[in-house]
Design a protein around this motif. Structure first.
Motif, PDB file in Angstrom:
ATOM      1  N   TYR A 192       0.832  -1.201   0.000  1.00 20.10           N
ATOM      2  CA  TYR A 192       0.000   0.000   0.000  1.00 20.10           C
ATOM      3  C   TYR A 192       0.871   1.258   0.000  1.00 20.10           C
ATOM      4  N   THR A 209       3.048   5.936   1.720  1.00 19.22           N
ATOM      5  CA  THR A 209       3.370   5.462   3.063  1.00 19.22           C
ATOM      6  C   THR A 209       3.901   6.544   3.989  1.00 19.22           C
ATOM      7  N   SER A 229       2.305   7.801   7.508  1.00 15.33           N
ATOM      8  CA  SER A 229       0.886   7.457   7.502  1.00 15.33           C
ATOM      9  C   SER A 229       0.631   6.249   8.393  1.00 15.33           C
ATOM     10  N   ILE A 230      -0.134   6.443   9.448  1.00 15.56           N
ATOM     11  CA  ILE A 230      -0.503   5.340  10.345  1.00 15.56           C
ATOM     12  C   ILE A 230      -1.386   4.345   9.585  1.00 15.56           C
ATOM     13  N   LYS A 231      -2.294   4.867   8.760  1.00 15.22           N
ATOM     14  CA  LYS A 231      -3.171   3.997   7.968  1.00 15.22           C
ATOM     15  C   LYS A 231      -2.328   3.076   7.088  1.00 15.22           C
ATOM     16  N   ALA A 232      -1.356   3.627   6.366  1.00 12.59           N
ATOM     17  CA  ALA A 232      -0.507   2.824   5.485  1.00 12.59           C
ATOM     18  C   ALA A 232       0.285   1.797   6.286  1.00 12.59           C
ATOM     19  N   PHE A 290      -0.561   0.228   9.053  1.00  8.49           N
ATOM     20  CA  PHE A 290      -1.393  -0.909   9.445  1.00  8.49           C
ATOM     21  C   PHE A 290      -1.830  -1.750   8.245  1.00  8.49           C
ATOM     22  N   ILE A 291      -2.073  -1.120   7.113  1.00  7.99           N
ATOM     23  CA  ILE A 291      -2.397  -1.890   5.913  1.00  7.99           C
ATOM     24  C   ILE A 291      -1.187  -2.727   5.497  1.00  7.99           C
ATOM     25  N   ARG A 312      -0.580  -5.748   7.711  1.00  8.19           N
ATOM     26  CA  ARG A 312      -1.413  -6.895   7.317  1.00  8.19           C
ATOM     27  C   ARG A 312      -0.834  -7.589   6.079  1.00  8.19           C
TER      28      ARG A 312
END
Length: 149
Positions: free
Chosen positions: A51, A54, A57-60, A62-63, A66
């Motif tokens: 993803y 990056t 980015s906290i969202k990136a 965690f994605i 995974r």
């Protein structure tokens, strides 16, 4: 030996590709951005997309955590190599949990200041490579191999 080469597309990917004399005769796979430069350079290689963007980015994170979990469990590499950027972080930390050895190469354009990714993976990196002697003041356990270019 199975090698995972993980990094952003662009300069980081080019940096890893320049290590071809090392990885060319090894079983390997790549983790990078699903962008045209990466697809072109790695057209005959096994590649997993991660993803992006990056940067900070906290969202990136965690994605990609995974994605790292799935890829590392499936591929079971012996060694993970990266020169950055942020996508390396989840792969290095999970890789250590899975028993992988890790090698991080700090980017060439950093002469006396660390990158954020370098600072984050330094604690879990088995071999931390720098390309300038000045960087050994920043990363005391680093090994200076000089320029890869």
């Amino acid at each position: 030996m199975k090698v995972c080469l993980v990094g952003s597309s662009g300069g980081h990917l080019t940096h890893l590709y320049m290590l071809k004399p090392f990885w060319k005769d090894k079983e390997r796979f790549w983790v990078t951005f699903d962008k045209e430069d990466a697809k072109s350079l790695l057209k005959d290689e096994k590649m997993y997309p991660c993803y992006y963007p990056t940067n900070r980015s906290i969202k990136a994170f965690f994605i990609n955590l995974r994605i790292a979990w799935k890829v590392l469990r499936k591929e079971k590499p012996d060694l993970i190599i990266s020169s950055g950027a942020a996508v390396a972080v989840p792969f290095f930390y999970l890789g250590k949990m899975f028993g992988c050895k890790t090698v991080y190469i700090e980017v060439f354009d950093r002469i006396d200041k660390p990158t954020l990714t370098g600072k984050m993976v330094y604690p879990v990196t088995d071999r931390f490579i720098v390309e300038w002697e000045e960087m050994k003041k920043v990363y005391p356990k680093a090994i200076n191999l000089g320029s890869i270019f």
